[in-house]
Design a protein around this motif. Structure first.
Motif, short mmCIF file in Angstrom:
data_model
loop_
_atom_site.label_atom_id
_atom_site.label_comp_id
_atom_site.label_asym_id
_atom_site.label_seq_id
_atom_site.Cartn_x
_atom_site.Cartn_y
_atom_site.Cartn_z
N ALA A 1 -27.39 33.09 -41.66
CA ALA A 1 -26.36 33.11 -42.37
C ALA A 1 -24.89 33.38 -41.52
O ALA A 1 -23.74 32.92 -41.38
CB ALA A 1 -25.92 31.97 -44.33
N ALA A 2 -24.77 34.30 -41.91
CA ALA A 2 -23.56 35.05 -42.11
C ALA A 2 -22.97 35.15 -40.12
O ALA A 2 -21.99 34.86 -39.90
CB ALA A 2 -23.26 36.57 -42.34
N VAL A 3 -23.78 35.51 -39.59
CA VAL A 3 -24.47 35.83 -37.79
C VAL A 3 -24.18 33.67 -37.34
O VAL A 3 -22.71 34.21 -36.78
CB VAL A 3 -25.30 36.13 -37.46
CG1 VAL A 3 -25.26 35.65 -35.74
CG2 VAL A 3 -26.25 37.12 -37.49
N VAL A 4 -24.80 33.45 -38.14
CA VAL A 4 -24.44 31.82 -37.83
C VAL A 4 -22.51 31.44 -37.90
O VAL A 4 -22.24 30.76 -36.75
CB VAL A 4 -25.22 30.60 -38.32
CG1 VAL A 4 -24.47 28.95 -38.48
CG2 VAL A 4 -26.27 30.31 -37.90
N ALA A 5 -22.42 31.91 -39.23
CA ALA A 5 -21.07 31.71 -39.40
C ALA A 5 -20.04 32.39 -38.17
O ALA A 5 -18.71 31.81 -38.17
CB ALA A 5 -20.98 31.97 -41.04
N PHE A 6 -20.06 33.82 -37.91
CA PHE A 6 -19.57 34.36 -37.48
C PHE A 6 -19.43 33.73 -36.28
O PHE A 6 -18.15 34.04 -35.63
CB PHE A 6 -20.06 35.84 -36.85
CG PHE A 6 -19.16 36.53 -37.01
CD1 PHE A 6 -17.93 37.11 -36.53
CD2 PHE A 6 -18.93 37.21 -35.25
CE1 PHE A 6 -17.35 37.95 -35.43
CE2 PHE A 6 -18.67 37.98 -33.98
CZ PHE A 6 -17.47 38.38 -34.37
N THR A 7 -19.86 33.43 -35.58
CA THR A 7 -20.65 32.73 -33.83
C THR A 7 -19.26 31.33 -34.10
O THR A 7 -18.68 31.45 -32.96
CB THR A 7 -22.07 32.44 -33.82
OG1 THR A 7 -22.24 33.52 -33.84
CG2 THR A 7 -21.41 31.84 -32.19
N VAL A 8 -19.48 31.11 -34.63
CA VAL A 8 -18.64 29.61 -35.22
C VAL A 8 -17.07 29.92 -35.24
O VAL A 8 -16.27 29.27 -34.23
CB VAL A 8 -19.45 28.96 -36.26
CG1 VAL A 8 -18.28 27.33 -36.49
CG2 VAL A 8 -20.38 28.19 -36.46
N TRP A 9 -16.60 30.55 -35.79
CA TRP A 9 -15.67 31.17 -35.85
C TRP A 9 -15.45 31.71 -35.12
O TRP A 9 -13.99 30.80 -34.75
CB TRP A 9 -15.61 32.53 -37.32
CG TRP A 9 -14.04 32.89 -37.45
CD1 TRP A 9 -12.98 32.26 -37.94
CD2 TRP A 9 -13.59 34.09 -36.98
NE1 TRP A 9 -11.75 33.14 -38.41
CE2 TRP A 9 -12.50 34.23 -37.42
CE3 TRP A 9 -14.11 35.21 -36.21
CZ2 TRP A 9 -11.47 35.77 -36.72
CZ3 TRP A 9 -13.64 36.13 -35.95
CH2 TRP A 9 -12.58 36.41 -36.03
N ALA A 10 -16.15 32.54 -34.41
CA ALA A 10 -15.62 33.26 -33.45
C ALA A 10 -15.34 31.95 -31.70
O ALA A 10 -14.09 32.49 -31.29
CB ALA A 10 -15.94 33.99 -32.64
N ALA A 11 -15.95 31.12 -31.91
CA ALA A 11 -16.06 30.31 -31.40
C ALA A 11 -14.69 28.93 -31.03
O ALA A 11 -14.29 29.04 -30.31
CB ALA A 11 -17.16 29.61 -31.26
N ARG A 12 -14.58 28.74 -32.74
CA ARG A 12 -13.37 27.81 -32.16
C ARG A 12 -11.83 28.34 -32.44
O ARG A 12 -11.00 28.46 -32.03
CB ARG A 12 -13.56 27.55 -34.04
CG ARG A 12 -14.65 26.88 -34.16
CD ARG A 12 -14.65 25.95 -35.56
NE ARG A 12 -12.95 25.27 -35.83
CZ ARG A 12 -12.88 23.98 -35.60
NH1 ARG A 12 -13.68 23.40 -34.87
NH2 ARG A 12 -12.28 23.17 -35.81
#
Length: 82
Positions: free
Chosen positions: A53-64
């Motif tokens: 979940a932390a990896v997915v949240a970081f990826t979404v944040w970094a993409a935005r």
């Protein structure tokens, strides 16, 4: 205590009859061991879930947000009227 006395003490201890072992000792140890393994497995799965979940949240944040892009400079005012 010299060597002969130590050997005599060890021989006395070894010649004594061992303490009786409870009959359900093995079953209790197996039950506790299984419970401990279930807890460890559960904790490991929860930690993997939190990590994913932390990896997915970081990826979404970094993409935005695009944190790797340098922000525009705000120190120099725009030049107008040339």
């Amino acid at each position: 205590m010299n060597r002969a006395e130590r050997e005599a003490a060890v021989r006395r201890i070894l010649e004594q009859t061992p303490a009786p072992v409870p009959p359900d000792l093995c079953a209790e140890a197996v039950r506790r061991g299984e419970r401990m393994l279930r807890r460890r497995r559960f904790v490991r799965r929860v930690l993997w879930l939190v990590t994913c979940a932390a990896v997915v949240a970081f990826t979404v944040w970094a993409a935005r947000v695009h944190p790797w892009v340098e922000p525009p400079s705000q120190t120099t005012p725009p030049i107008t009227g040339w």
